[in-house]
Design a protein around this motif. Structure first.
Motif, PDB file in Angstrom:
ATOM      1  N   TYR A  46       9.702 -10.408 -24.097  1.00 24.25           N
ATOM      2  CA  TYR A  46       8.695 -11.060 -23.253  1.00 24.25           C
ATOM      3  C   TYR A  46       7.377 -11.212 -24.002  1.00 24.25           C
ATOM      4  O   TYR A  46       6.731 -12.273 -23.950  1.00 24.25           O
ATOM      5  CB  TYR A  46       8.492 -10.240 -21.979  1.00 24.25           C
ATOM      6  CG  TYR A  46       7.403 -10.771 -21.077  1.00 24.25           C
ATOM      7  CD1 TYR A  46       7.650 -11.803 -20.177  1.00 24.25           C
ATOM      8  CD2 TYR A  46       6.105 -10.235 -21.121  1.00 24.25           C
ATOM      9  CE1 TYR A  46       6.641 -12.293 -19.349  1.00 24.25           C
ATOM     10  CE2 TYR A  46       5.099 -10.708 -20.301  1.00 24.25           C
ATOM     11  CZ  TYR A  46       5.380 -11.734 -19.417  1.00 24.25           C
ATOM     12  OH  TYR A  46       4.379 -12.226 -18.611  1.00 24.25           O
TER      13      TYR A  46
ATOM     14  N   PHE B 275       6.519 -15.028 -24.423  1.00 20.63           N
ATOM     15  CA  PHE B 275       5.495 -15.428 -23.457  1.00 20.63           C
ATOM     16  C   PHE B 275       4.092 -15.024 -23.901  1.00 20.63           C
ATOM     17  O   PHE B 275       3.163 -15.837 -23.859  1.00 20.63           O
ATOM     18  CB  PHE B 275       5.815 -14.821 -22.087  1.00 20.63           C
ATOM     19  CG  PHE B 275       7.009 -15.442 -21.435  1.00 20.63           C
ATOM     20  CD1 PHE B 275       6.884 -16.562 -20.627  1.00 20.63           C
ATOM     21  CD2 PHE B 275       8.271 -14.910 -21.644  1.00 20.63           C
ATOM     22  CE1 PHE B 275       7.992 -17.132 -20.040  1.00 20.63           C
ATOM     23  CE2 PHE B 275       9.392 -15.474 -21.053  1.00 20.63           C
ATOM     24  CZ  PHE B 275       9.255 -16.599 -20.253  1.00 20.63           C
TER      25      PHE B 275
ATOM     26  N   TYR C   5     -10.717 -16.453 -18.351  1.00 20.48           N
ATOM     27  CA  TYR C   5      -9.608 -15.531 -18.606  1.00 20.48           C
ATOM     28  C   TYR C   5     -10.127 -14.147 -19.011  1.00 20.48           C
ATOM     29  O   TYR C   5      -9.469 -13.131 -18.782  1.00 20.48           O
ATOM     30  CB  TYR C   5      -8.676 -16.077 -19.691  1.00 20.48           C
ATOM     31  CG  TYR C   5      -9.097 -15.732 -21.103  1.00 20.48           C
ATOM     32  CD1 TYR C   5      -8.629 -14.585 -21.736  1.00 20.48           C
ATOM     33  CD2 TYR C   5      -9.971 -16.552 -21.810  1.00 20.48           C
ATOM     34  CE1 TYR C   5      -9.025 -14.264 -23.027  1.00 20.48           C
ATOM     35  CE2 TYR C   5     -10.365 -16.240 -23.099  1.00 20.48           C
ATOM     36  CZ  TYR C   5      -9.889 -15.097 -23.697  1.00 20.48           C
ATOM     37  OH  TYR C   5     -10.283 -14.769 -24.969  1.00 20.48           O
TER      38      TYR C   5
ATOM     39  N   VAL D 170       0.061 -14.246 -17.773  1.00 19.73           N
ATOM     40  CA  VAL D 170       0.831 -13.761 -18.918  1.00 19.73           C
ATOM     41  C   VAL D 170       0.001 -12.832 -19.776  1.00 19.73           C
ATOM     42  O   VAL D 170       0.451 -11.728 -20.136  1.00 19.73           O
ATOM     43  CB  VAL D 170       1.374 -14.939 -19.744  1.00 19.73           C
ATOM     44  CG1 VAL D 170       2.049 -14.429 -21.016  1.00 19.73           C
ATOM     45  CG2 VAL D 170       2.380 -15.742 -18.925  1.00 19.73           C
TER      46      VAL D 170
ATOM     47  N   ALA E 225      -0.666 -22.540 -24.374  1.00 24.85           N
ATOM     48  CA  ALA E 225      -1.403 -22.968 -23.183  1.00 24.85           C
ATOM     49  C   ALA E 225      -2.909 -22.840 -23.402  1.00 24.85           C
ATOM     50  O   ALA E 225      -3.689 -23.723 -23.019  1.00 24.85           O
ATOM     51  CB  ALA E 225      -0.965 -22.139 -21.978  1.00 24.85           C
ATOM     52  N   TYR E 226      -3.318 -21.747 -24.052  1.00 19.42           N
ATOM     53  CA  TYR E 226      -4.737 -21.512 -24.320  1.00 19.42           C
ATOM     54  C   TYR E 226      -5.298 -22.590 -25.255  1.00 19.42           C
ATOM     55  O   TYR E 226      -6.377 -23.143 -25.009  1.00 19.42           O
ATOM     56  CB  TYR E 226      -4.915 -20.128 -24.921  1.00 19.42           C
ATOM     57  CG  TYR E 226      -6.335 -19.781 -25.313  1.00 19.42           C
ATOM     58  CD1 TYR E 226      -7.249 -19.330 -24.368  1.00 19.42           C
ATOM     59  CD2 TYR E 226      -6.758 -19.897 -26.629  1.00 19.42           C
ATOM     60  CE1 TYR E 226      -8.543 -19.004 -24.716  1.00 19.42           C
ATOM     61  CE2 TYR E 226      -8.055 -19.567 -26.995  1.00 19.42           C
ATOM     62  CZ  TYR E 226      -8.940 -19.124 -26.044  1.00 19.42           C
ATOM     63  OH  TYR E 226     -10.221 -18.808 -26.397  1.00 19.42           O
TER      64      TYR E 226
ATOM     65  N   ILE F 165      -1.043 -19.603 -16.421  1.00 17.72           N
ATOM     66  CA  ILE F 165      -0.213 -18.953 -17.442  1.00 17.72           C
ATOM     67  C   ILE F 165      -1.047 -17.970 -18.254  1.00 17.72           C
ATOM     68  O   ILE F 165      -0.637 -16.826 -18.489  1.00 17.72           O
ATOM     69  CB  ILE F 165       0.432 -20.007 -18.361  1.00 17.72           C
ATOM     70  CG1 ILE F 165       1.494 -20.794 -17.591  1.00 17.72           C
ATOM     71  CG2 ILE F 165       1.048 -19.343 -19.602  1.00 17.72           C
ATOM     72  CD1 ILE F 165       2.064 -21.964 -18.381  1.00 17.72           C
TER      73      ILE F 165
ATOM     74  N   VAL G   7      -2.187 -25.076 -13.988  1.00 18.12           N
ATOM     75  CA  VAL G   7      -0.931 -24.421 -14.360  1.00 18.12           C
ATOM     76  C   VAL G   7      -1.112 -23.658 -15.683  1.00 18.12           C
ATOM     77  O   VAL G   7      -0.731 -22.488 -15.806  1.00 18.12           O
ATOM     78  CB  VAL G   7       0.208 -25.450 -14.490  1.00 18.12           C
ATOM     79  CG1 VAL G   7       1.450 -24.796 -15.101  1.00 18.12           C
ATOM     80  CG2 VAL G   7       0.549 -26.035 -13.124  1.00 18.12           C
ATOM     81  N   ALA G   8      -1.724 -24.322 -16.681  1.00 17.92           N
ATOM     82  CA  ALA G   8      -1.937 -23.678 -17.978  1.00 17.92           C
ATOM     83  C   ALA G   8      -2.878 -22.487 -17.837  1.00 17.92           C
ATOM     84  O   ALA G   8      -2.666 -21.433 -18.449  1.00 17.92           O
ATOM     85  CB  ALA G   8      -2.506 -24.688 -18.970  1.00 17.92           C
TER      86      ALA G   8
ATOM     87  N   ILE H  21       3.984 -18.810 -25.746  1.00 20.86           N
ATOM     88  CA  ILE H  21       3.714 -19.718 -24.626  1.00 20.86           C
ATOM     89  C   ILE H  21       2.266 -19.636 -24.171  1.00 20.86           C
ATOM     90  O   ILE H  21       1.593 -20.657 -24.009  1.00 20.86           O
ATOM     91  CB  ILE H  21       4.674 -19.422 -23.458  1.00 20.86           C
ATOM     92  CG1 ILE H  21       6.103 -19.788 -23.857  1.00 20.86           C
ATOM     93  CG2 ILE H  21       4.253 -20.197 -22.208  1.00 20.86           C
ATOM     94  CD1 ILE H  21       7.134 -19.490 -22.797  1.00 20.86           C
ATOM     95  N   ALA H  22       1.763 -18.419 -23.968  1.00 21.70           N
ATOM     96  CA  ALA H  22       0.394 -18.282 -23.475  1.00 21.70           C
ATOM     97  C   ALA H  22      -0.620 -18.787 -24.499  1.00 21.70           C
ATOM     98  O   ALA H  22      -1.619 -19.408 -24.137  1.00 21.70           O
ATOM     99  CB  ALA H  22       0.098 -16.836 -23.105  1.00 21.70           C
TER     100      ALA H  22
END
Length: 323
Positions: free
Chosen positions: A250, A254, A278, A45, A262-263, A41, A37-38, A258-259
């Motif tokens: 955004y 995001f 990535y 994203v 997650a990273y 993202i 999931v991460a 958020i991204a």
């Protein structure tokens, strides 16, 4: 573009278990669903930020919008770090603050800022593919400072540069503005230099704190450049379209918060060889979104050059991670 370094062989700063919620590190061969999931993202994203930038600059000045984005994201991130870990987590030495500011200027003013300016005339997909060559520049910089690249890394660099040459054909043929293509290439050099420097100078120990200071420094510098360029003259917020404001929001929430979280969590939890993917998935996502949403044309130089660049980056990441 995003703030973490793009050095495929560098040991990225690893957050502690208290930095972000962690369901458990990856052990054995089984990779938990949370990791996928991460990673999804980060793939989607970060790949979509090029599209977001293109929509933002439709009605917002480039450096003004970039400066607003990173100052806002940096301040929010500082608040989150202070809330989760206490104000002490924000303390850094003067040397560390200066290092973070330098990296922020290289990554976000030089790297991201030039790309934002370029996307006023260059398709988002083409910009993403031009930027994908960053790992090749990093390998070149490391070689200049005495670190001999592996055979696979050198082959990846040559492939990446060959792909870059093909990608520049739309500018040489007049299909896009040559100046925009050159700006993106200069941005990749600035980003690569910042990525290279970040692993060799004294940075704040907390990667979230470092990223926040980088974003604030780069964002303030971007606002300064906007003033020097006169982007504020005649600027009317009411004339900005709703989709440009939405795209900017955004990018702040995001793309920059958020991204990145997650990273950083992935660096602590997942195999680095998996996280590094990535680097060659993002440009593919960017090209697809640009074609689907903005109807950007997929010419043969973009398809062929992009495939060569992605192959080169894949080779660099796979060989350098094993060293």
């Amino acid at each position: 573009m995003t703030s973490p370094a793009a050095d495929p062989a560098a040991s990225a700063p690893t957050p502690t278990a208290t930095d972000v919620p962690t369901p458990g590190s990856v052990t054995g061969r089984r990779i938990p669903a949370a990791v996928w999931v991460a990673l999804g993202i980060v793939y989607v994203v970060w790949g979509s930020t090029y599209l977001g930038i293109r929509v933002v600059v439709e009605s917002l000045p480039p450096f003004l919008s970039a400066g607003m984005r990173f100052v806002a994201a940096g301040v929010i991130l500082l608040g989150v770090v202070a809330w989760r870990q206490g104000p002490a987590a924000l303390k850094v030495t003067g040397r560390q603050l200066a290092s973070a500011a330098l990296v922020g200027l290289l990554l976000l003013l030089g790297g991201n800022g030039l790309v934002v300016l370029a996307e006023t005339s260059v398709p988002s997909g083409l910009a993403a593919l031009l930027i994908a060559v960053v790992p090749a520049w990093v390998v070149v910089l490391k070689a200049c400072f005495g670190e001999r690249p592996s055979a696979g890394g050198l082959a990846g660099v040559l492939l990446g540069l060959a792909g870059l040459a093909v990608l520049m054909l739309p500018g040489l043929s007049g299909e896009v503005q040559t100046g925009g293509v050159v700006l993106v290439v200069l941005g990749t050099l600035a980003w690569s230099t910042g990525s290279f420097a970040s692993s060799r100078i004294e940075m704040p120990a907390n990667p979230f704190t470092a990223s926040a200071y980088e974003m604030i420094a780069g964002g303030l510098a971007g606002l300064g450049v906007a003033l020097l360029r006169g982007e504020h003259h005649g600027f009317d917020p009411s004339a900005v379209t709703g989709r440009s404001w939405a795209a900017l929001a955004y990018l702040i929430v995001f793309g920059s918060l958020i991204a990145f979280t997650a990273y950083a969590w992935l660096l602590h939890t997942a195999p680095l060889s998996l996280v590094a993917t990535y680097a060659y998935v993002n440009p593919v996502v960017a090209v697809a979104l640009g074609a689907l949403i903005l109807n950007e044309s997929l010419t043969w130089p973009i398809v062929l050059g992009g495939a060569i660049v992605v192959a080169g980056v894949c080779l660099i990441v796979s060989t350098e991670r094993r060293r």
